[in-house]
Design a protein around this motif. Structure first.
Motif, PDB file in Angstrom:
ATOM      1  N   ASP A  48      11.709 -35.529 -13.657  1.00 14.97           N
ATOM      2  CA  ASP A  48      10.410 -35.188 -13.073  1.00 14.97           C
ATOM      3  C   ASP A  48      10.396 -33.683 -12.841  1.00 14.97           C
ATOM      4  OD1 ASP A  48       9.720 -37.867 -13.077  1.00 14.97           O
ATOM      5  OD2 ASP A  48      10.300 -38.169 -10.988  1.00 14.97           O
ATOM      6  N   LEU A  49       9.344 -33.036 -13.290  1.00 14.37           N
ATOM      7  CA  LEU A  49       9.236 -31.582 -13.256  1.00 14.37           C
ATOM      8  C   LEU A  49       8.006 -31.186 -12.445  1.00 14.37           C
ATOM      9  CD1 LEU A  49      10.241 -28.867 -14.573  1.00 14.37           C
ATOM     10  CD2 LEU A  49       8.676 -29.382 -16.451  1.00 14.37           C
ATOM     11  N   TYR A  50       8.223 -30.376 -11.387  1.00 16.65           N
ATOM     12  CA  TYR A  50       7.118 -29.956 -10.528  1.00 16.65           C
ATOM     13  C   TYR A  50       7.218 -28.476 -10.191  1.00 16.65           C
ATOM     14  CZ  TYR A  50       6.745 -34.959  -9.558  1.00 16.65           C
ATOM     15  OH  TYR A  50       6.630 -36.321  -9.669  1.00 16.65           O
ATOM     16  N   GLN A  51       6.073 -27.820 -10.204  1.00 12.47           N
ATOM     17  CA  GLN A  51       6.033 -26.465  -9.656  1.00 12.47           C
ATOM     18  C   GLN A  51       6.074 -26.621  -8.141  1.00 12.47           C
ATOM     19  OE1 GLN A  51       3.720 -23.556 -11.646  1.00 12.47           O
ATOM     20  NE2 GLN A  51       3.260 -22.437  -9.763  1.00 12.47           N
ATOM     21  N   GLY A  52       6.859 -25.784  -7.483  1.00 12.55           N
ATOM     22  CA  GLY A  52       7.123 -25.931  -6.053  1.00 12.55           C
ATOM     23  C   GLY A  52       5.922 -25.824  -5.151  1.00 12.55           C
ATOM     24  N   ASP A  53       4.837 -25.222  -5.602  1.00 16.70           N
ATOM     25  CA  ASP A  53       3.631 -25.146  -4.772  1.00 16.70           C
ATOM     26  C   ASP A  53       2.628 -26.234  -5.125  1.00 16.70           C
ATOM     27  OD1 ASP A  53       2.892 -24.113  -7.222  1.00 16.70           O
ATOM     28  OD2 ASP A  53       1.885 -22.352  -6.405  1.00 16.70           O
ATOM     29  N   ALA A  54       3.061 -27.218  -5.926  1.00 16.86           N
ATOM     30  CA  ALA A  54       2.187 -28.335  -6.296  1.00 16.86           C
ATOM     31  C   ALA A  54       2.983 -29.638  -6.316  1.00 16.86           C
ATOM     32  CB  ALA A  54       1.556 -28.065  -7.659  1.00 16.86           C
ATOM     33  N   LEU A  55       3.775 -29.841  -5.274  1.00 18.53           N
ATOM     34  CA  LEU A  55       4.594 -31.052  -5.192  1.00 18.53           C
ATOM     35  C   LEU A  55       3.721 -32.257  -4.854  1.00 18.53           C
ATOM     36  CD1 LEU A  55       7.574 -29.591  -3.126  1.00 18.53           C
ATOM     37  CD2 LEU A  55       7.542 -30.111  -5.578  1.00 18.53           C
ATOM     38  N   PRO A  56       4.104 -33.436  -5.339  1.00 18.55           N
ATOM     39  CA  PRO A  56       3.331 -34.622  -4.974  1.00 18.55           C
ATOM     40  C   PRO A  56       3.470 -34.917  -3.480  1.00 18.55           C
ATOM     41  CG  PRO A  56       5.233 -35.219  -6.320  1.00 18.55           C
ATOM     42  CD  PRO A  56       5.202 -33.734  -6.241  1.00 18.55           C
ATOM     43  N   ARG A  57       2.417 -35.394  -2.903  1.00 20.65           N
ATOM     44  CA  ARG A  57       2.424 -35.761  -1.481  1.00 20.65           C
ATOM     45  C   ARG A  57       3.476 -36.836  -1.251  1.00 20.65           C
ATOM     46  NH1 ARG A  57      -1.487 -34.949   2.438  1.00 20.65           N
ATOM     47  NH2 ARG A  57      -2.994 -34.220   0.899  1.00 20.65           N
ATOM     48  N   GLY A  58       4.267 -36.660  -0.215  1.00 26.08           N
ATOM     49  CA  GLY A  58       5.275 -37.660   0.146  1.00 26.08           C
ATOM     50  C   GLY A  58       6.505 -37.665  -0.747  1.00 26.08           C
ATOM     51  N   LEU A  59       6.759 -36.581  -1.444  1.00 22.28           N
ATOM     52  CA  LEU A  59       7.938 -36.515  -2.309  1.00 22.28           C
ATOM     53  C   LEU A  59       9.199 -36.801  -1.497  1.00 22.28           C
ATOM     54  CD1 LEU A  59       9.230 -35.742  -5.092  1.00 22.28           C
ATOM     55  CD2 LEU A  59       9.436 -33.425  -4.167  1.00 22.28           C
ATOM     56  N   ALA A  60      10.014 -37.717  -2.011  1.00 20.29           N
ATOM     57  CA  ALA A  60      11.321 -38.024  -1.403  1.00 20.29           C
ATOM     58  C   ALA A  60      12.380 -37.804  -2.475  1.00 20.29           C
ATOM     59  CB  ALA A  60      11.353 -39.461  -0.911  1.00 20.29           C
ATOM     60  N   LEU A  61      13.538 -37.324  -2.094  1.00 16.47           N
ATOM     61  CA  LEU A  61      14.599 -37.065  -3.059  1.00 16.47           C
ATOM     62  C   LEU A  61      15.503 -38.275  -3.288  1.00 16.47           C
ATOM     63  CD1 LEU A  61      15.712 -33.399  -2.274  1.00 16.47           C
ATOM     64  CD2 LEU A  61      13.696 -34.256  -3.470  1.00 16.47           C
ATOM     65  N   THR A  62      15.309 -39.325  -2.501  1.00 16.09           N
ATOM     66  CA  THR A  62      16.149 -40.516  -2.589  1.00 16.09           C
ATOM     67  C   THR A  62      16.298 -41.068  -4.004  1.00 16.09           C
ATOM     68  OG1 THR A  62      15.432 -41.046  -0.354  1.00 16.09           O
ATOM     69  CG2 THR A  62      16.543 -42.794  -1.570  1.00 16.09           C
ATOM     70  N   PRO A  63      15.248 -41.134  -4.820  1.00 15.81           N
ATOM     71  CA  PRO A  63      15.414 -41.719  -6.162  1.00 15.81           C
ATOM     72  C   PRO A  63      16.186 -40.857  -7.154  1.00 15.81           C
ATOM     73  CG  PRO A  63      13.076 -41.601  -5.542  1.00 15.81           C
ATOM     74  CD  PRO A  63      13.849 -40.842  -4.522  1.00 15.81           C
ATOM     75  N   TYR A  64      16.481 -39.614  -6.792  1.00 20.60           N
ATOM     76  CA  TYR A  64      17.046 -38.682  -7.755  1.00 20.60           C
ATOM     77  C   TYR A  64      18.568 -38.587  -7.649  1.00 20.60           C
ATOM     78  CZ  TYR A  64      12.200 -37.422  -8.317  1.00 20.60           C
ATOM     79  OH  TYR A  64      10.849 -37.477  -8.554  1.00 20.60           O
ATOM     80  N   ALA A  65      19.220 -38.678  -8.803  1.00 24.67           N
ATOM     81  CA  ALA A  65      20.669 -38.530  -8.866  1.00 24.67           C
ATOM     82  C   ALA A  65      21.070 -37.065  -8.751  1.00 24.67           C
ATOM     83  CB  ALA A  65      21.198 -39.117 -10.171  1.00 24.67           C
ATOM     84  N   GLY A  66      20.188 -36.167  -9.183  1.00 24.25           N
ATOM     85  CA  GLY A  66      20.469 -34.744  -9.126  1.00 24.25           C
ATOM     86  C   GLY A  66      19.184 -33.940  -9.054  1.00 24.25           C
ATOM     87  N   VAL A  67      19.298 -32.717  -8.533  1.00 23.90           N
ATOM     88  CA  VAL A  67      18.128 -31.852  -8.366  1.00 23.90           C
ATOM     89  C   VAL A  67      18.451 -30.451  -8.872  1.00 23.90           C
ATOM     90  CG1 VAL A  67      16.468 -30.862  -6.730  1.00 23.90           C
ATOM     91  CG2 VAL A  67      17.396 -33.156  -6.322  1.00 23.90           C
ATOM     92  N   LEU A  68      17.566 -29.932  -9.707  1.00 25.94           N
ATOM     93  CA  LEU A  68      17.619 -28.547 -10.163  1.00 25.94           C
ATOM     94  C   LEU A  68      16.476 -27.796  -9.495  1.00 25.94           C
ATOM     95  CD1 LEU A  68      18.133 -29.128 -13.979  1.00 25.94           C
ATOM     96  CD2 LEU A  68      19.647 -27.788 -12.532  1.00 25.94           C
ATOM     97  N   VAL A  69      16.760 -26.624  -8.964  1.00 26.05           N
ATOM     98  CA  VAL A  69      15.736 -25.789  -8.335  1.00 26.05           C
ATOM     99  C   VAL A  69      15.802 -24.423  -8.993  1.00 26.05           C
ATOM    100  CG1 VAL A  69      14.898 -24.766  -6.179  1.00 26.05           C
ATOM    101  CG2 VAL A  69      16.004 -27.029  -6.140  1.00 26.05           C
ATOM    102  N   GLY A  70      14.644 -23.921  -9.398  1.00 25.96           N
ATOM    103  CA  GLY A  70      14.593 -22.604 -10.027  1.00 25.96           C
ATOM    104  C   GLY A  70      13.514 -21.751  -9.403  1.00 25.96           C
ATOM    105  N   ALA A  71      13.743 -20.453  -9.378  1.00 27.93           N
ATOM    106  CA  ALA A  71      12.751 -19.524  -8.829  1.00 27.93           C
ATOM    107  C   ALA A  71      12.858 -18.195  -9.557  1.00 27.93           C
ATOM    108  CB  ALA A  71      12.978 -19.316  -7.332  1.00 27.93           C
ATOM    109  N   SER A  72      11.718 -17.550  -9.691  1.00 24.22           N
ATOM    110  CA  SER A  72      11.739 -16.218 -10.285  1.00 24.22           C
ATOM    111  C   SER A  72      11.753 -15.176  -9.176  1.00 24.22           C
ATOM    112  CB  SER A  72      10.536 -16.022 -11.206  1.00 24.22           C
ATOM    113  OG  SER A  72       9.328 -16.173 -10.504  1.00 24.22           O
ATOM    114  N   VAL A  73      12.151 -13.988  -9.557  1.00 21.64           N
ATOM    115  CA  VAL A  73      12.262 -12.886  -8.604  1.00 21.64           C
ATOM    116  C   VAL A  73      11.145 -11.886  -8.872  1.00 21.64           C
ATOM    117  CG1 VAL A  73      13.721 -10.992  -7.796  1.00 21.64           C
ATOM    118  CG2 VAL A  73      14.763 -13.162  -8.481  1.00 21.64           C
ATOM    119  N   HIS A  74      10.408 -11.561  -7.820  1.00 21.52           N
ATOM    120  CA  HIS A  74       9.379 -10.529  -7.873  1.00 21.52           C
ATOM    121  C   HIS A  74       9.529  -9.670  -6.629  1.00 21.52           C
ATOM    122  CE1 HIS A  74       7.248 -12.227 -11.300  1.00 21.52           C
ATOM    123  NE2 HIS A  74       7.619 -13.390 -10.797  1.00 21.52           N
ATOM    124  N   MET A  75       9.632  -8.370  -6.841  1.00 22.44           N
ATOM    125  CA  MET A  75       9.805  -7.439  -5.724  1.00 22.44           C
ATOM    126  C   MET A  75      11.021  -7.837  -4.886  1.00 22.44           C
ATOM    127  SD  MET A  75       7.342  -5.441  -6.470  1.00 22.44           S
ATOM    128  CE  MET A  75       7.078  -4.366  -5.098  1.00 22.44           C
TER     129      MET A  75
END
Length: 190
Positions: A33-60
């Motif tokens: 499941d792929l989500y932009q961090g400012d548009a997460l589904p309401r009520g997102l829970a991490l329980t169903p996920y075996a692993g989580v990748l988080v990415g962010a870009s750098v500005h200023m």
């Protein structure tokens, strides 16, 4: 297994990297499941996920605030499963050791501020999409890249991402998830 990938992006290069990682998960038979961090589904829970990748870009010299908020909100759940973080910036493309050290310091400081130590992290070179910038930003980026010895032709976009490094990062993440899952199965059957 099901994976979650949450990313923050400015001009789209972090999204592109996240999409490649999601495709890599799917190619080996996992759901992603792929989500932009400012548009997460309401009520997102991490329980169903075996692993989580988080990415962010750098500005200023900062990662997206909404990625910071995601980590803060889900910190305990992130600590309970295999996770990885990737940072994307044009500075990561520099061959200069001092610039590389600054990139590492920025990422480690970000993770320390959030109190999160994912199992792995990486800093990937991003892109400079000159043709999508407004006049002021195009001029500023050209000046920055001129000083850094980077490309200054503003009539085209420049991509610096090392896709092989992205693939290896994804592979290592999937191996870590598999190892943890195998460990849990051993404990459950023992």
């Amino acid at each position: 297994m099901r994976m979650l990938i949450v990313y923050g992006t400015g001009e789209g290069q972090t999204r592109k990297i996240a999409e490649v990682l999601a495709r890599q998960c799917r190619e080996v038979g996992h759901d992603a499941d792929l989500y932009q961090g400012d548009a997460l589904p309401r009520g997102l829970a991490l329980t169903p996920y075996a692993g989580v990748l988080v990415g962010a870009s750098v500005h200023m010299a900062r990662h997206q605030p909404y990625i910071r908020r995601f980590i803060q909100r889900y910190l305990e759940e992130l600590r309970a499963r295999p996770c990885a973080f990737f940072s994307v910036s044009a500075a990561a493309a520099s061959p200069d050791p001092e610039s590389q050290a600054q990139v590492r310091e920025l990422v480690t400081a970000f993770l320390a501020e959030e109190g999160w130590q994912p199992g792995q992290w990486a800093a990937f070179a991003g892109a400079v999409p000159y043709t999508r910038y407004g006049r002021l930003k195009r001029w500023m980026m050209r000046q920055i890249l001129r000083r850094a010895g980077g490309p200054t032709d503003t009539s085209r976009d420049w991509e610096f991402t090392d896709w092989e490094a992205v693939r290896l990062f994804g592979e290592q993440f999937l191996q870590a998830v598999s190892r943890q899952r195998a460990g849990r199965m051993d404990v459950a059957s023992g």
